[in-house]
Design a protein around this motif. Sequence first.
Motif, PDB file in Angstrom:
ATOM      1  N   MET A 120       2.286 -11.617 -12.146  1.00 30.77           N
ATOM      2  CA  MET A 120       3.728 -11.796 -12.207  1.00 30.77           C
ATOM      3  C   MET A 120       4.204 -12.426 -10.896  1.00 30.77           C
ATOM      4  O   MET A 120       3.589 -12.213  -9.843  1.00 30.77           O
ATOM      5  CB  MET A 120       4.439 -10.459 -12.421  1.00 30.77           C
ATOM      6  N   PRO A 121       5.308 -13.187 -10.912  1.00 28.09           N
ATOM      7  CA  PRO A 121       5.778 -13.865  -9.692  1.00 28.09           C
ATOM      8  C   PRO A 121       6.459 -12.932  -8.701  1.00 28.09           C
ATOM      9  O   PRO A 121       6.824 -13.360  -7.601  1.00 28.09           O
ATOM     10  CB  PRO A 121       6.772 -14.889 -10.232  1.00 28.09           C
ATOM     11  N   ILE A 122       6.648 -11.677  -9.056  1.00 25.50           N
ATOM     12  CA  ILE A 122       7.243 -10.693  -8.151  1.00 25.50           C
ATOM     13  C   ILE A 122       6.494  -9.384  -8.351  1.00 25.50           C
ATOM     14  O   ILE A 122       6.140  -9.020  -9.486  1.00 25.50           O
ATOM     15  CB  ILE A 122       8.758 -10.526  -8.423  1.00 25.50           C
ATOM     16  N   ILE A 159       1.279  -3.574  -6.879  1.00 22.25           N
ATOM     17  CA  ILE A 159       0.132  -3.138  -7.662  1.00 22.25           C
ATOM     18  C   ILE A 159      -0.846  -4.285  -7.908  1.00 22.25           C
ATOM     19  O   ILE A 159      -1.908  -4.070  -8.485  1.00 22.25           O
ATOM     20  CB  ILE A 159       0.572  -2.541  -9.019  1.00 22.25           C
ATOM     21  N   ASN A 160      -0.487  -5.503  -7.482  1.00 22.51           N
ATOM     22  CA  ASN A 160      -1.413  -6.618  -7.591  1.00 22.51           C
ATOM     23  C   ASN A 160      -2.371  -6.574  -6.408  1.00 22.51           C
ATOM     24  O   ASN A 160      -1.959  -6.416  -5.263  1.00 22.51           O
ATOM     25  CB  ASN A 160      -0.663  -7.954  -7.606  1.00 22.51           C
ATOM     26  N   ALA A 161      -3.659  -6.710  -6.689  1.00 19.23           N
ATOM     27  CA  ALA A 161      -4.656  -6.575  -5.626  1.00 19.23           C
ATOM     28  C   ALA A 161      -5.416  -7.855  -5.345  1.00 19.23           C
ATOM     29  O   ALA A 161      -6.293  -7.859  -4.485  1.00 19.23           O
ATOM     30  CB  ALA A 161      -5.653  -5.470  -6.004  1.00 19.23           C
ATOM     31  N   ASN A 162      -5.108  -8.935  -6.064  1.00 13.55           N
ATOM     32  CA  ASN A 162      -5.989 -10.101  -6.022  1.00 13.55           C
ATOM     33  C   ASN A 162      -5.437 -11.320  -5.317  1.00 13.55           C
ATOM     34  O   ASN A 162      -6.198 -12.172  -4.873  1.00 13.55           O
ATOM     35  CB  ASN A 162      -6.388 -10.479  -7.453  1.00 13.55           C
ATOM     36  N   VAL A 163      -4.125 -11.464  -5.243  1.00 12.49           N
ATOM     37  CA  VAL A 163      -3.519 -12.587  -4.539  1.00 12.49           C
ATOM     38  C   VAL A 163      -2.316 -12.085  -3.757  1.00 12.49           C
ATOM     39  O   VAL A 163      -1.777 -11.012  -4.039  1.00 12.49           O
ATOM     40  CB  VAL A 163      -3.065 -13.721  -5.499  1.00 12.49           C
ATOM     41  N   SER A 164      -1.903 -12.878  -2.787  1.00 12.40           N
ATOM     42  CA  SER A 164      -0.715 -12.560  -2.013  1.00 12.40           C
ATOM     43  C   SER A 164       0.491 -13.268  -2.639  1.00 12.40           C
ATOM     44  O   SER A 164       0.436 -14.471  -2.926  1.00 12.40           O
ATOM     45  CB  SER A 164      -0.896 -13.013  -0.562  1.00 12.40           C
ATOM     46  N   ILE A 165       1.584 -12.518  -2.873  1.00  9.37           N
ATOM     47  CA  ILE A 165       2.773 -13.077  -3.511  1.00  9.37           C
ATOM     48  C   ILE A 165       3.982 -12.837  -2.616  1.00  9.37           C
ATOM     49  O   ILE A 165       4.221 -11.712  -2.176  1.00  9.37           O
ATOM     50  CB  ILE A 165       3.016 -12.431  -4.895  1.00  9.37           C
ATOM     51  N   SER A 166       4.733 -13.901  -2.336  1.00  7.64           N
ATOM     52  CA  SER A 166       5.970 -13.786  -1.561  1.00  7.64           C
ATOM     53  C   SER A 166       7.096 -14.468  -2.326  1.00  7.64           C
ATOM     54  O   SER A 166       6.854 -15.387  -3.122  1.00  7.64           O
ATOM     55  CB  SER A 166       5.799 -14.401  -0.175  1.00  7.64           C
ATOM     56  N   ASN A 167       8.330 -14.025  -2.089  1.00  9.15           N
ATOM     57  CA  ASN A 167       9.491 -14.539  -2.826  1.00  9.15           C
ATOM     58  C   ASN A 167      10.609 -14.929  -1.885  1.00  9.15           C
ATOM     59  O   ASN A 167      10.752 -14.364  -0.801  1.00  9.15           O
ATOM     60  CB  ASN A 167      10.013 -13.482  -3.804  1.00  9.15           C
ATOM     61  N   GLY A 170      15.682 -20.094  -6.519  1.00 13.95           N
ATOM     62  CA  GLY A 170      14.679 -19.065  -6.288  1.00 13.95           C
ATOM     63  C   GLY A 170      13.324 -19.720  -6.108  1.00 13.95           C
ATOM     64  O   GLY A 170      13.108 -20.863  -6.536  1.00 13.95           O
ATOM     65  N   ALA A 171      12.422 -19.015  -5.477  1.00 13.90           N
ATOM     66  CA  ALA A 171      11.086 -19.556  -5.253  1.00 13.90           C
ATOM     67  C   ALA A 171      10.095 -18.416  -5.079  1.00 13.90           C
ATOM     68  O   ALA A 171      10.463 -17.297  -4.708  1.00 13.90           O
ATOM     69  CB  ALA A 171      11.065 -20.466  -4.024  1.00 13.90           C
ATOM     70  N   PHE A 172       8.839 -18.704  -5.365  1.00 14.76           N
ATOM     71  CA  PHE A 172       7.778 -17.750  -5.057  1.00 14.76           C
ATOM     72  C   PHE A 172       6.507 -18.516  -4.698  1.00 14.76           C
ATOM     73  O   PHE A 172       6.301 -19.656  -5.133  1.00 14.76           O
ATOM     74  CB  PHE A 172       7.518 -16.780  -6.221  1.00 14.76           C
ATOM     75  N   THR A 173       5.687 -17.891  -3.877  1.00 16.62           N
ATOM     76  CA  THR A 173       4.457 -18.497  -3.386  1.00 16.62           C
ATOM     77  C   THR A 173       3.279 -17.573  -3.662  1.00 16.62           C
ATOM     78  O   THR A 173       3.369 -16.365  -3.435  1.00 16.62           O
ATOM     79  CB  THR A 173       4.545 -18.781  -1.875  1.00 16.62           C
ATOM     80  N   LYS A 191      -5.009 -23.388  -1.615  1.00 15.21           N
ATOM     81  CA  LYS A 191      -4.770 -22.373  -0.596  1.00 15.21           C
ATOM     82  C   LYS A 191      -3.369 -21.776  -0.713  1.00 15.21           C
ATOM     83  O   LYS A 191      -3.113 -20.659  -0.266  1.00 15.21           O
ATOM     84  CB  LYS A 191      -4.951 -22.965   0.812  1.00 15.21           C
ATOM     85  N   LYS A 192      -2.477 -22.533  -1.315  1.00 20.84           N
ATOM     86  CA  LYS A 192      -1.109 -22.044  -1.491  1.00 20.84           C
ATOM     87  C   LYS A 192      -0.440 -22.806  -2.631  1.00 20.84           C
ATOM     88  O   LYS A 192      -0.511 -24.021  -2.687  1.00 20.84           O
ATOM     89  CB  LYS A 192      -0.303 -22.201  -0.200  1.00 20.84           C
ATOM     90  N   VAL A 193       0.200 -22.064  -3.531  1.00 20.56           N
ATOM     91  CA  VAL A 193       0.945 -22.662  -4.636  1.00 20.56           C
ATOM     92  C   VAL A 193       2.364 -22.110  -4.578  1.00 20.56           C
ATOM     93  O   VAL A 193       2.566 -20.893  -4.586  1.00 20.56           O
ATOM     94  CB  VAL A 193       0.313 -22.330  -6.004  1.00 20.56           C
ATOM     95  N   THR A 194       3.358 -23.008  -4.504  1.00 20.66           N
ATOM     96  CA  THR A 194       4.760 -22.594  -4.424  1.00 20.66           C
ATOM     97  C   THR A 194       5.547 -23.203  -5.574  1.00 20.66           C
ATOM     98  O   THR A 194       5.426 -24.403  -5.856  1.00 20.66           O
ATOM     99  CB  THR A 194       5.393 -23.022  -3.081  1.00 20.66           C
ATOM    100  N   PHE A 195       6.346 -22.374  -6.248  1.00 22.85           N
ATOM    101  CA  PHE A 195       7.252 -22.837  -7.290  1.00 22.85           C
ATOM    102  C   PHE A 195       8.689 -22.641  -6.802  1.00 22.85           C
ATOM    103  O   PHE A 195       9.052 -21.548  -6.349  1.00 22.85           O
ATOM    104  CB  PHE A 195       7.045 -22.058  -8.594  1.00 22.85           C
ATOM    105  N   ARG A 196       9.496 -23.712  -6.889  1.00 24.68           N
ATOM    106  CA  ARG A 196      10.898 -23.652  -6.511  1.00 24.68           C
ATOM    107  C   ARG A 196      11.750 -24.008  -7.727  1.00 24.68           C
ATOM    108  O   ARG A 196      11.432 -24.945  -8.467  1.00 24.68           O
ATOM    109  CB  ARG A 196      11.190 -24.613  -5.355  1.00 24.68           C
TER     110      ARG A 196
END
Length: 469
Positions: free
Chosen positions: A155-157, A162-170, A205-208, A270-275
């Motif tokens: 999920m993007p947020i 509880i997500n353990a596999n990738v780093s998510i920022s908003n 809004g955006a998330f990475t 290495k990084k994917v960002t959606f805006r």
Amino acid sequence: MIRPFKIFLYFLLISLLVVLFDQWLERVNFSIPGYISEIQESQLPDSTAGLLIADSEKIFADTTIVPAQDSLLAKDSIPDKRKKLIVSDSVLTAPPLFQELFLSFCRKAQSADSLYRVIRVLHMGDSQIEADRITSVLRRHFQKLYGGSGPGFVMPIDPLRINANVSISNSGNWTLSYSYKKEDYPYPVRYGFPGKAAWFSDTTGAFTISPIAWKSQKLRRYPNVRLMLSSGTGPMYIEAETDGQFRSDTLTSSVENLHLLSYQATSYPKKVTFRFLAPVSPVIHGVTLDHTGGVAVDNLPMRGRPWPGIRIADNSMLQEMSEQLNIGFIILQFGTNVLPTKTDNYNFYRIHFLKELQLLRKLLPDVPVLVIGVQAAAESQAGEMVAMEHAELISEAQKSATLACEMAFFDLHRAMGGTQGAIKWANESPSLMLTDHMHFSGRGARIVGDQIWAALDSLQTHLKNPLVP
């Protein structure tokens, strides 16, 4: 002054240590606290009295009650004599229909990597599978056999972390809503398998999403990124940035059906960002992070839930997700939240669970479904740990509903050793249970994952090479 050659040797040594440490983490399936491999009891509000269900899921007095069926079907009750009910060490029970569908899935998975096609396994469950517990083991086995990489669905947020596999920022004011809770999105939300959706309250809004450096290479390799969204209005502008490469999409009208935007990276990003820029936020149903082929295994935890919530999801959304994401196999693992509810008769739970499975079978008739029964558990009484004997009754209720829909059932309660299983597992050193004696420790979760895989592997070996009587 340090010579350049010594500096080179220093960095070479550091790099070697990082690689060795990464491989060790992968072998032991270790997780740094904060990304939750060992779920802390303070984060487990679902193991309390009462069930977290939506009003529309409640069964009223005038509801037609389906008679209970004996979960241990007699051999002469099987309509097709050529295909027997498979019972593997009294742990895995696989009806004939499941055998056919599972064999079909195995054949598709076998060719998925070479055909550059991703076939998905959904592992849906309660807090027992949070932070990729158990799922990570199944993913490793599936991808080792069939190919594929990446963590799959996220999920993007992630407000509960509880997500353990990738780093998510908003950035922006984001909300994560649930199918069984009332939220304030201005339009009705069509929920799919995750039972969750995300949106932002402002016009932007955006998330990475970034890989976690110390995770295994398999989890960090996802050149195939897909964004799933829908919306009750338009237009909207979407910009995707992958390692400095930009792509923009403009949707000029409403997107009522599930819409997938696919982004193929030339390497492992290495990084994917959606805006996003829109007068009203689109509904984000999730992001998939996969390789270009093979098997993807998704972790879909639903904290506090006694069943997956198929009845309160949108039927057409479920079918759209299954088709567009190529869902080939579903694993359901619930029951932890029913353990605090003590009674001599769990027919009410069997009815609820049966209705969930019946609708799932109707919507996705060609997808095999495996139900993992509730685990053995214990509780503290007068300072001593006492086994929850009613856990076996819950397991039998699940098994009855599962076999009535010709789905497969893995008896986790029996696999743990029966009623006293949780106490025995807790007394292992190191312990295989958390101190609540209901949730597995990291090591216990890995053992459970290996047990489930061993049963599936044995079944597919049998189906591909049946013994001639």
